[in-house]
Design an enzyme around this catalytic site. Structure first.
Site, PDB file in Angstrom:
ATOM      1  N   ASP A   1       0.871  -1.155   0.000  1.00 44.77           N
ATOM      2  CA  ASP A   1       0.000   0.000   0.000  1.00 44.77           C
ATOM      3  C   ASP A   1       0.922   1.223   0.000  1.00 44.77           C
ATOM      4  O   ASP A   1       2.126   1.106   0.258  1.00 44.77           O
ATOM      5  CB  ASP A   1      -0.880  -0.025   1.256  1.00 44.77           C
ATOM      6  CG  ASP A   1      -1.715   1.228   1.415  1.00 44.77           C
ATOM      7  OD1 ASP A   1      -2.327   1.666   0.428  1.00 44.77           O
ATOM      8  OD2 ASP A   1      -1.729   1.782   2.532  1.00 44.77           O
TER       9      ASP A   1
ATOM     10  N   ASP B   1      -0.131   5.087   1.013  1.00 40.64           N
ATOM     11  CA  ASP B   1      -0.369   6.050   2.085  1.00 40.64           C
ATOM     12  C   ASP B   1      -0.294   5.369   3.447  1.00 40.64           C
ATOM     13  O   ASP B   1      -1.028   4.422   3.724  1.00 40.64           O
ATOM     14  CB  ASP B   1      -1.747   6.701   1.921  1.00 40.64           C
ATOM     15  CG  ASP B   1      -1.817   7.551   0.666  1.00 40.64           C
ATOM     16  OD1 ASP B   1      -1.096   8.556   0.598  1.00 40.64           O
ATOM     17  OD2 ASP B   1      -2.595   7.199  -0.247  1.00 40.64           O
TER      18      ASP B   1
END
Length: 215
Positions: free
Chosen positions: A8, A10
């Site tokens: 991922d 963020d």
């Protein structure tokens, strides 16, 4: 045995979650949404259009379309990432260790392409990834697993052979739905959340990352 790693973005690669909070708290009140810092945690890990729709459904506004509000938040995000974006602890060492081990890597993010490109450029880590996938144009973002399935496919791997690294519970749900191995690295506000028990492992930061845990 893990054959590839999907990150991922963020909250995992870049400490951008506070930036999202700042951008949302700057823009939404302009349209009468009484959002607080705690409120921003309710939509952590969701795609920006889903965040905007979440608040629009609860506090409908006039004067701008949801799409225009999305763009205002994205413009604020691009500016702050370029000015203040920093890698999370352990990111460079983790990426380099995986590179040296010959494991392919991909990015699977709910963020739009412009934020993905801005972040990779700012952190100077784009060369580590064989694939970069955004949920921007998918019918559904996380917690739907499609962006993770796309990332595995782009690496030429079965989803069950991939490790997904996530900070948000919505992202963790997406990775689990894709049947991937999962590592959760939640922020301080979520470390005591009992729901993260569904992850195969949980670290305080990527400084704890060890290939021996996954090979």
């Amino acid at each position: 045995m893990v054959k590839g790693v999907i990150f991922d973005m963020d909250g995992v690669l870049v400490d951008s979650e506070p930036f999202w909070q700042v951008a949302e708290m700057e823009v939404f009140p302009q349209y009468g949404v009484p959002i607080t810092l705690e409120d921003t945690l309710k939509t952590q890990g969701l795609r920006i259009d889903h965040v905007v729709q979440f608040w629009f459904s609860r506090h409908p506004w006039r004067g701008a379309t949801p799409k225009e509000v999305e763009q205002q938040i994205l413009d604020a995000m691009v500016a702050v990432i370029r000015a203040r974006g920093e890698p999370m602890a352990g990111v460079h060492a983790t990426l380099e260790s995986l590179h040296q081990a010959g494991l392919p890597m991909a990015l699977a993010t709910s963020s739009p392409h412009i934020l993905m490109e801005t972040t990779l450029e700012k952190l100077e880590i784009g060369h580590y990834f064989q694939a970069t996938c955004s949920a921007e144009h998918l019918p559904l973002g996380k917690p739907h697993p499609q962006v993770y399935l796309n990332a595995a496919d782009a690496l030429g791997l079965a989803a069950t052979d991939c490790l997904a690294i996530e900070d948000s519970f919505n992202g963790l749900l997406a990775a689990k739905a894709a049947r991937m191995h999962t590592l959760a690295v939640p922020d301080a506000d979520h470390r005591s959340d009992p729901r993260y028990v569904i992850a195969d492992r949980q670290y305080l930061s990527l400084e704890e990352f060890s290939l021996e845990h996954w090979l």
